[in-house]
Scaffold this active site. Structure first.
Site, PDB file in Angstrom:
ATOM      1  N   HIS A  18      16.011  -5.018  30.116  1.00 25.07           N
ATOM      2  CA  HIS A  18      17.390  -4.549  30.159  1.00 25.07           C
ATOM      3  C   HIS A  18      17.634  -3.762  31.437  1.00 25.07           C
ATOM      4  CE1 HIS A  18      20.749  -1.819  28.771  1.00 25.07           C
ATOM      5  NE2 HIS A  18      21.246  -3.025  28.624  1.00 25.07           N
ATOM      6  N   HIS A  60      26.066  -1.282  36.742  1.00 19.61           N
ATOM      7  CA  HIS A  60      26.499  -1.288  35.346  1.00 19.61           C
ATOM      8  C   HIS A  60      27.857  -0.627  35.149  1.00 19.61           C
ATOM      9  CE1 HIS A  60      26.923   0.348  31.269  1.00 19.61           C
ATOM     10  NE2 HIS A  60      26.406  -0.818  30.922  1.00 19.61           N
TER      11      HIS A  60
END
Length: 150
Positions: A18, A60
């Site tokens: 991740h 992100h």
């Protein structure tokens, strides 16, 4: 295994990193992606955003503040400005000077070590266009590229 997550049963184990090896490296950086490969990841999940000039960068958050030396919205900055930002110091001083990658740099850096990537546009419209592994374009907020190698 670092940040690599075991997400399937033993027989069909798929290890997904991740944002790369985000427990041991600054997330969504080439260093984190290479560490994930070294840790044995089968797939890397990463996040893309569009810059003011329409380029894709791997970040992100909507804002640059948390993971870079920059301030403000990704979509309000040009790609050249974002690529000059420090994307490592926030995590640990040893990572000072690590830069925000684009999708082409990502593909070049991981092509020999990773078989799958999941590129995710975090907000609707942020990543209307996501590069696939061959450099083409898909009009999606998210796409998986590559195929699992057995």
């Amino acid at each position: 295994m670092g940040a690599v997550q075991d997400v399937l049963a033993q027989d069909g184990l798929l290890r997904i990193a991740h944002r790369g090896a985000s427990e041991t490296s600054p997330e969504n950086t080439i260093h984190a992606f290479r560490q994930a490969i070294a840790d044995g990841a089968d797939m890397i999940e990463l996040d893309v955003r569009l810059t003011k000039d329409g380029s894709l960068v791997i970040v992100h958050d909507e804002y640059l503040n948390r993971t870079t030396s920059g301030q403000g919205l990704v979509c309000d900055r040009h790609v050249d400005e974002i690529r000059r930002l420090d994307a490592g110091s926030w995590f640990h001083p040893q990572f000072a000077g690590i830069r925000v990658p684009g999708t082409l740099v990502y593909r070049r850096s991981t092509s020999k070590g990773i078989s799958r990537s999941d590129m995710d546009g975090e907000e609707p419209g942020d990543a209307r266009v996501v590069d696939d592994a061959s450099g083409g374009r898909r009009h999606l907020g998210r796409c998986e590229i590559g195929a699992r190698l057995s």
